[in-house]
Design a protein around this motif. Structure first.
Motif, PDB file in Angstrom:
ATOM      1  N   LYS A  19       7.049   6.222  -4.122  1.00 22.93           N
ATOM      2  CA  LYS A  19       5.738   5.696  -4.491  1.00 22.93           C
ATOM      3  C   LYS A  19       5.876   4.585  -5.516  1.00 22.93           C
ATOM      4  CE  LYS A  19       1.210   7.170  -6.104  1.00 22.93           C
ATOM      5  NZ  LYS A  19       0.364   8.308  -6.607  1.00 22.93           N
ATOM      6  N   ASP A  21       4.438   1.039  -4.519  1.00 25.35           N
ATOM      7  CA  ASP A  21       3.129   0.762  -5.116  1.00 25.35           C
ATOM      8  C   ASP A  21       2.907  -0.733  -5.215  1.00 25.35           C
ATOM      9  OD1 ASP A  21       2.429   3.360  -5.342  1.00 25.35           O
ATOM     10  OD2 ASP A  21       2.984   3.565  -7.462  1.00 25.35           O
ATOM     11  N   SER A  62       5.550  -5.554  -4.838  1.00 27.68           N
ATOM     12  CA  SER A  62       5.981  -4.197  -5.128  1.00 27.68           C
ATOM     13  C   SER A  62       7.402  -4.285  -5.677  1.00 27.68           C
ATOM     14  CB  SER A  62       5.934  -3.325  -3.872  1.00 27.68           C
ATOM     15  OG  SER A  62       6.864  -3.780  -2.909  1.00 27.68           O
TER      16      SER A  62
END
Length: 288
Positions: A13, A17, A38
């Motif tokens: 994640k 993200d 990201s």
């Protein structure tokens, strides 16, 4: 296992993200530029950019002259010129040594230490041998007979060269004659094929006036004999006599070799000179 899965999901994640990079006008806060990023994209783009930068730098250094400006590298042309100049310097050094030895060999002749045979006395005697027929009171028959004999012997020196030579030459080497004397092709010598290391002998008593290396003909030795004869031996493997040495007829002075740029194999290139002119050695020496 549950904790590990949670850690993996948390790491994934973080990497995936999305973040927005926004560039704003400081005075009006107007948005000028925005970009979604990201952590994973940043790592990938950074790695690709680094690889491309390394590849471009390697190509520039390997295939362009820019490498000459890097400390430790030198110009390839400069290296080639340096090698060429080194070879030329060595060649000039050898030629200078040959010229110095040749000059040293001429000094005894120029200073009069080695005197050439004078023919003045021979010419004087020849003039004194003119017959005054009136003093002899020769008859007509005697005059005709004498004229006949003189006409037959008038060119005896030219027709019977071998019988009038005052010096006997010794064969320097026994072998097969691969190339004869030919003045038309400017080959003023006889080439004799023999095995490498075969002894080469002096053709007559004489003095060594040159004994050294030559770029084109390798190891060369020259002997000066009586009656103004000079013998030349080229492409030798080794020289056993030095300049100024006196040698006897049949004495070993060198060995057969194949030295010099103009050689085609193991052989002796033999020249014979008389009064500054090259003569055919086979008229004086039997090489069989």
């Amino acid at each position: 296992m549950g904790k590990k899965d949670k850690k993996k999901d948390k790491l994934k994640k973080r990497l995936t993200d999305k973040y927005r990079l926004v560039v704003l006008n400081e005075n009006t806060f107007e948005e000028r530029f925005s970009l979604k990023l990201s952590r994973l994209n940043v790592f990938v783009l950074g790695g690709v950019f680094s690889i491309l930068l390394i590849a471009v730098t390697t190509v520039l250094i390997a295939f362009t002259p820019i490498k000459e400006y890097i400390p430790g590298y030198s110009s390839s042309q400069l290296k080639a010129d340096a090698v060429k100049l080194t070879f030329e310097a060595d060649s000039l050094k050898i030629k200078l040594a040959v010229l110095e030895n040749y000059t040293k060999a001429l000094i005894p002749v120029l200073t009069g230490e080695i005197e050439a045979e004078s023919i003045d006395s021979i010419q004087t005697k020849a003039r004194q041998r003119v017959i005054n027929e009136s003093l002899l009171n020769a008859s007509k028959e005697d005059s005709l007979f004498r004229e006949k004999i003189e006409s037959e012997n008038r060119f005896a020196i030219q027709q019977n060269t071998n019988s009038n030579v005052k010096i006997v030459f010794f064969a320097p080497l026994s072998g097969t004659v691969s190339q004869n004397f030919d003045s038309n092709s400017k080959h003023f010598a006889v080439d004799i094929v023999a095995k490498t290391g075969t002894p080469i002998k002096a053709i007559a008593d004489g003095t060594v006036i040159f004994s050294d290396w030559n770029t084109e003909t390798g190891y060369v030795i020259l002997l000066k004999h009586s009656n103004d004869y000079i013998s030349v031996y080229k492409h030798n493997g080794n020289l056993l006599k030095q300049q100024g040495d006196f040698v006897k007829s049949g004495e070993v002075i060198a060995t057969v070799g194949s030295t010099g740029e103009l050689t085609t194999g193991a052989h002796l290139h033999f020249e014979l000179w008389s009064g500054g002119y090259a003569v055919n050695p086979t008229n004086f020496i039997d090489f069989k």
